[in-house]
Scaffold this motif. Sequence first.
Motif, PDB file in Angstrom:
ATOM      1  N   VAL A  45       0.664  -1.159   0.203  1.00  0.00           N
ATOM      2  CA  VAL A  45      -0.015  -0.024  -0.036  1.00  0.00           C
ATOM      3  C   VAL A  45       0.807   1.203   0.080  1.00  0.00           C
ATOM      4  O   VAL A  45       0.510   2.236  -0.632  1.00  0.00           O
ATOM      5  N   ILE A  46       1.982   1.424   0.607  1.00  0.00           N
ATOM      6  CA  ILE A  46       2.636   2.509   0.913  1.00  0.00           C
ATOM      7  C   ILE A  46       3.460   3.097  -0.672  1.00  0.00           C
ATOM      8  O   ILE A  46       3.101   4.211  -0.761  1.00  0.00           O
ATOM      9  N   PRO A  47       3.868   2.096  -1.435  1.00  0.00           N
ATOM     10  CA  PRO A  47       4.332   2.593  -2.553  1.00  0.00           C
ATOM     11  C   PRO A  47       3.286   3.028  -3.618  1.00  0.00           C
ATOM     12  O   PRO A  47       3.406   3.927  -4.245  1.00  0.00           O
ATOM     13  N   LEU A  48       1.974   2.223  -3.424  1.00  0.00           N
ATOM     14  CA  LEU A  48       0.946   2.716  -4.203  1.00  0.00           C
ATOM     15  C   LEU A  48       0.452   3.966  -3.835  1.00  0.00           C
ATOM     16  O   LEU A  48       0.057   4.788  -4.503  1.00  0.00           O
ATOM     17  N   ALA A  49       0.571   4.499  -2.704  1.00  0.00           N
ATOM     18  CA  ALA A  49       0.085   5.667  -2.029  1.00  0.00           C
ATOM     19  C   ALA A  49       0.931   6.652  -2.532  1.00  0.00           C
ATOM     20  O   ALA A  49       0.657   7.736  -2.830  1.00  0.00           O
ATOM     21  N   VAL A  50       2.373   6.689  -2.644  1.00  0.00           N
ATOM     22  CA  VAL A  50       3.486   7.352  -3.065  1.00  0.00           C
ATOM     23  C   VAL A  50       3.340   7.730  -4.597  1.00  0.00           C
ATOM     24  O   VAL A  50       3.318   8.869  -4.912  1.00  0.00           O
ATOM     25  N   ILE A  51       2.852   6.601  -5.140  1.00  0.00           N
ATOM     26  CA  ILE A  51       2.561   6.930  -6.829  1.00  0.00           C
ATOM     27  C   ILE A  51       1.444   7.732  -7.117  1.00  0.00           C
ATOM     28  O   ILE A  51       1.499   8.564  -7.892  1.00  0.00           O
ATOM     29  N   PHE A  52       0.500   7.370  -6.262  1.00  0.00           N
ATOM     30  CA  PHE A  52      -0.897   8.001  -6.393  1.00  0.00           C
ATOM     31  C   PHE A  52      -0.640   9.822  -6.128  1.00  0.00           C
ATOM     32  O   PHE A  52      -1.162  10.740  -6.545  1.00  0.00           O
ATOM     33  N   VAL A  54       2.107  11.478  -6.086  1.00  0.00           N
ATOM     34  CA  VAL A  54       2.854  11.956  -7.286  1.00  0.00           C
ATOM     35  C   VAL A  54       2.001  12.417  -8.676  1.00  0.00           C
ATOM     36  O   VAL A  54       2.217  13.208  -9.040  1.00  0.00           O
ATOM     37  N   CYS A  55       1.287  11.465  -8.793  1.00  0.00           N
ATOM     38  CA  CYS A  55       0.330  11.653 -10.020  1.00  0.00           C
ATOM     39  C   CYS A  55      -0.614  12.763  -9.631  1.00  0.00           C
ATOM     40  O   CYS A  55      -0.972  13.589 -10.463  1.00  0.00           O
ATOM     41  N   CYS A  56      -1.347  12.744  -8.377  1.00  0.00           N
ATOM     42  CA  CYS A  56      -2.177  13.901  -8.115  1.00  0.00           C
ATOM     43  C   CYS A  56      -1.306  15.376  -8.377  1.00  0.00           C
ATOM     44  O   CYS A  56      -1.942  16.314  -8.755  1.00  0.00           O
ATOM     45  N   LEU A  57      -0.111  15.249  -7.670  1.00  0.00           N
ATOM     46  CA  LEU A  57       0.629  16.367  -7.830  1.00  0.00           C
ATOM     47  C   LEU A  57       0.880  16.964  -9.021  1.00  0.00           C
ATOM     48  O   LEU A  57       1.059  17.929  -9.276  1.00  0.00           O
ATOM     49  N   CYS A  58       1.327  15.902 -10.163  1.00  0.00           N
ATOM     50  CA  CYS A  58       1.504  16.505 -11.579  1.00  0.00           C
ATOM     51  C   CYS A  58       0.167  16.929 -12.049  1.00  0.00           C
ATOM     52  O   CYS A  58       0.364  17.998 -12.790  1.00  0.00           O
TER      53      CYS A  58
END
Length: 67
Positions: A45-52, A54-58
Amino acid sequence: MEAILELILTILFMPFESKYDDTFGRIKNIHNKGVRILLRILLIVIPLAVIFGVCCLCSYIFRGYWI
């Protein structure tokens, strides 16, 4: 298109593969089953949350609104 995305993801995540395997091996050695399950879930879950995140920020930076 799928082959290109797969290649990009492989290049991005290849450096972390051995560390992920080492961490997963250490989790297997824990005797308490509840803690083992919790750590496996967090390991995913933690890597998926980080990827999500970063996607939201971009998305916010380039389009001006959150996903």
